[in-house]
Scaffold this motif. Structure first.
Motif, PDB file in Angstrom:
ATOM      1  N   THR A  82       0.822  -1.228   0.000  1.00  0.00           N
ATOM      2  CA  THR A  82       0.000   0.000   0.000  1.00  0.00           C
ATOM      3  C   THR A  82       0.847   1.265   0.000  1.00  0.00           C
ATOM      4  O   THR A  82       0.341   2.344   0.287  1.00  0.00           O
ATOM      5  N   ILE A  85       0.751   3.379   3.307  1.00  0.00           N
ATOM      6  CA  ILE A  85      -0.517   3.817   3.905  1.00  0.00           C
ATOM      7  C   ILE A  85      -0.920   2.891   5.045  1.00  0.00           C
ATOM      8  O   ILE A  85      -1.335   3.336   6.123  1.00  0.00           O
ATOM      9  N   GLN A 350      -4.327  11.258   0.280  1.00  0.00           N
ATOM     10  CA  GLN A 350      -3.267  11.383  -0.721  1.00  0.00           C
ATOM     11  C   GLN A 350      -1.930  11.444  -0.021  1.00  0.00           C
ATOM     12  O   GLN A 350      -1.792  12.052   1.042  1.00  0.00           O
ATOM     13  N   GLN A 354       0.479   9.284  -4.698  1.00  0.00           N
ATOM     14  CA  GLN A 354      -0.445   8.167  -4.515  1.00  0.00           C
ATOM     15  C   GLN A 354      -1.782   8.680  -3.990  1.00  0.00           C
ATOM     16  O   GLN A 354      -1.825   9.477  -3.056  1.00  0.00           O
ATOM     17  N   TYR A 355      -2.866   8.193  -4.595  1.00  0.00           N
ATOM     18  CA  TYR A 355      -4.216   8.631  -4.251  1.00  0.00           C
ATOM     19  C   TYR A 355      -5.049   7.401  -3.883  1.00  0.00           C
ATOM     20  O   TYR A 355      -5.147   6.453  -4.659  1.00  0.00           O
ATOM     21  N   ALA A 356      -5.609   7.438  -2.677  1.00  0.00           N
ATOM     22  CA  ALA A 356      -6.358   6.279  -2.170  1.00  0.00           C
ATOM     23  C   ALA A 356      -7.851   6.507  -2.271  1.00  0.00           C
ATOM     24  O   ALA A 356      -8.339   7.624  -2.083  1.00  0.00           O
ATOM     25  N   ASN A 365     -10.118  -1.247  -1.122  1.00  0.00           N
ATOM     26  CA  ASN A 365      -9.241  -0.079  -1.088  1.00  0.00           C
ATOM     27  C   ASN A 365      -8.434  -0.030  -2.385  1.00  0.00           C
ATOM     28  O   ASN A 365      -7.808  -1.016  -2.770  1.00  0.00           O
ATOM     29  N   VAL A 367      -5.483   2.165  -4.576  1.00  0.00           N
ATOM     30  CA  VAL A 367      -4.430   3.177  -4.547  1.00  0.00           C
ATOM     31  C   VAL A 367      -3.947   3.394  -5.975  1.00  0.00           C
ATOM     32  O   VAL A 367      -3.517   2.445  -6.651  1.00  0.00           O
ATOM     33  N   GLU A 369      -1.189   5.255  -8.305  1.00  0.00           N
ATOM     34  CA  GLU A 369       0.095   5.951  -8.308  1.00  0.00           C
ATOM     35  C   GLU A 369       0.259   6.648  -9.654  1.00  0.00           C
ATOM     36  O   GLU A 369       0.004   6.044 -10.700  1.00  0.00           O
TER      37      GLU A 369
END
Length: 598
Positions: A82, A85, A350, A354-356, A365, A367, A369
């Protein structure tokens, strides 16, 4: 010497702890006796852990919840998958548990998010200091639980400093030590530790130093070998051969090595996520059934299965043959992906590039990139229900206010100063743009918030569902009520000491009352026959004559007939140290205000 009740360091000559009043044992084998007592409690009550058995785990006694066991290897694996995260989430919970087991030592560890920010600002110096203080707290609190761990804060700091020559391996060793020590104390705190495990605590991590040295040696060999190979290649590089190769591959695509002929561009892997791995085989994706790992397109598609079910998907690299997930593909712009995901997934934060995104209902979940605006990697992972619940509780005051009718008890359980935020949270979910700085700053700090609708264009009647409309009304009602309650101007009680005039001999209760301007009251309970406070809590002014305290489900109500006289009544049950005395002096007892109390 350490106090076995509060964990603070004592002088050898002290007979009583000046911090908590506990009697200090003078026996040279005190630590062994404590371990034996824990062992006996475990052995005698292994099959009977009811209050009547005499053995009540700490988490049941204080109604505070268990200390969570944390696996270092799971932490390391999922943090890599992850991109850190999951590691932040675990360390956030670790700090909360650390504060719980070290309660009473006069210290409070900072929120782990704050630690990350301060470490960035100080170029890592604060991070070293933070690890030192956490190690020191665990070392000093251990005797309170009948054990003595080996690693002081200075030991943790030394391991951290070795990162310069160990390529980060020392940091992993620090995390392993911190987790292992917390797991040891946590099991004792939960009442789950066995005598064998306690006896083993004298020689923890027996092979840690050896393993770290071996790994470091392997890393150095690999690095030096790589440098040697690169230098050798530079001096033996034949430019004419490279030119010929470029010409061949430009003219004849079939000559390119590693050519990927499979085409998965028409497949959306969301259909296969959470499904049996047999479905992957039907797609023609080859894998290792024993380890549950499947790959395609030379590793650009990676799928991991647990217990025969696909629970991790990674898509890396931009290729026209790549599949999608919920319509999102590598090579797509972030804004386009955000639009596709918004119908099911909410933004979950964020970090760097990377944005979740999170689907709380399905526990999925995602993510993304990016490089610039282009998505270069998609990682999808199945979260446990506990992880989802923890995230939702941290991200929202009322996580389900858009899915169910809130009860009045749920609303009243929230602190008064957070009710307005909880109410505006319902507006924020629908993109309401706040003009007031307090709400604007708060919601813009939330990873899920996106302000899209100006206040003058927002129509709550059209946007809100029935749950949200009713919940806004209920929260506002309680909010207005609490706002009135918090005005202590009309409260008839006075500051000072009140003495019990109806209690039984030997337990004369004394209560110190200090009214705050925000509608809360600080209360200190003592009895005349003891020289220390038996309970310090904060209550709330219910009306002009009444104060109420909720002490972990034990309700104490204080009712004034005039400024000098009041009666204390209780409801519920209380267990733990001094519980009998507290219940006695709060059980329908009359109190009279006194001029002073020493």
């Amino acid at each position: 010497m350490f106090c076995t009740n509060c964990g603070k360091e004592l002088e050898d000559t002290w007979a009583k702890c000046p911090y908590c009043g506990a009697i200090v044992e003078s026996d040279e084998n005190k630590e062994q006796d404590i371990k034996l007592e824990i062992h006996n409690n475990l052995a005698e009550n292994k099959e009977d852990e009811s209050p009547a058995s005499g053995y009540i785990p700490k988490y049941q006694m204080e109604n505070m919840g268990k200390i969570k066991y944390r696996s270092f290897w799971k932490f390391l694996l999922l943090s890599c998958i992850t991109f850190g995260i999951y590691g932040i989430y675990v360390m956030y919970g670790y700090v909360k548990d650390l504060n719980k087991v070290c309660e009473g030592d006069g210290k409070q560890s900072k929120n782990y998010i704050v630690v990350i920010l301060l470490s960035m600002v100080t170029c890592g110096i604060y991070g070293l200091y933070w690890y030192y203080t956490q190690g020191e707290r665990l070392y000093r609190i251990a005797p309170k639980y009948g054990i003595q761990i080996q690693e002081k804060g200075s030991t943790i700091l030394l391991w951290s400093l070795l990162d310069v020559v160990t390529f980060g391996i020392s940091s992993m060793a620090v995390t392993y030590i911190m987790f292992d020590n917390m797991n040891l104390i946590g099991k004792i705190y939960n009442g789950e530790k066995t005598a064998e495990e306690i006896s083993r605590s004298g020689k923890p991590h027996p092979h840690l130093l050896r393993n770290v040295l071996i790994i470091c040696a392997v890393f150095w060999v690999l690095i030096l070998g790589s440098i040697f190979w690169i230098v050798k290649m530079l001096f033996t590089y034949d430019a004419s051969v490279a030119l010929d190769y470029d010409v061949i591959t430009a003219e004849d695509d079939t000559a390119m090595p590693g050519e990927m002929t499979e085409d998965y561009s028409g497949i959306d892997l969301e259909t296969y996520f959470g499904q049996p791995e047999e479905m992957l085989k039907e797609l023609g994706i080859e894998g290792d059934e024993e380890y549950g790992e499947y790959m395609a397109l030379d590793g650009a598609i990676y799928i991991s299965c647990t217990d025969g079910t696909a629970d991790i998907i990674m898509l890396e690299g931009v290729n026209e043959n790549m599949p999608a997930f919920h319509g999102v593909k590598t090579g797509m712009s972030l804004s386009e992906a955000d639009t596709l995901l918004s119908d099911t997934y909410m933004s979950a934060g964020q970090m760097d590039d990377q944005y979740a995104y999170l689907d709380a209902d399905a526990g999925t979940n995602i993510v993304l990139e990016t490089s610039g605006e282009e998505i270069i990697r998609i990682t999808v992972m199945q979260m446990s229900q506990d992880e989802i619940d923890s995230y939702m509780q941290e991200a929202y005051i009322f996580p389900d206010s858009d899915k169910k009718y809130l009860s009045e008890d749920e609303v009243r359980s929230v602190e008064a100063d957070r009710l307005a935020i909880g109410r505006n949270e319902i507006f924020a979910r629908h993109g309401y743009i706040f003009s007031e700085d307090t709400y604007k700053q708060y919601f813009e700090s939330m990873p899920w918030y996106k302000g899209t609708v100006p206040a003058d264009q927002f129509n709550a009647d059209e946007v809100f569902n029935d749950f949200e409309k009713k919940n806004v009304e209920l929260i506002k009602k309680v909010e207005d009520e609490v706002s009135g309650i918090n005005k202590a101007d009309n409260f008839i009680g006075m500051d000072g000491w009140y003495t019990c005039i109806t209690g039984s001999e030997g337990t004369t209760g004394h209560v110190n009352v200090q009214v705050n301007g925000d509608g809360t009251v600080n209360l200190t309970f003592r009895i005349l026959e003891m020289s220390y406070d038996i309970l310090t809590v904060q209550g709330a002014i219910i009306d002009d004559t009444t104060i109420q305290v909720d002490y972990y489900g034990y309700i104490i109500t204080m009712i004034w007939s005039d400024s000098e006289n009041m009666t204390i009544v209780k409801s519920g049950e209380l267990s733990g140290t001094d519980s009998g005395i507290i219940m006695d002096i709060t059980d329908n007892q009359s109190y009279l205000r006194t001029t002073e109390f020493n």
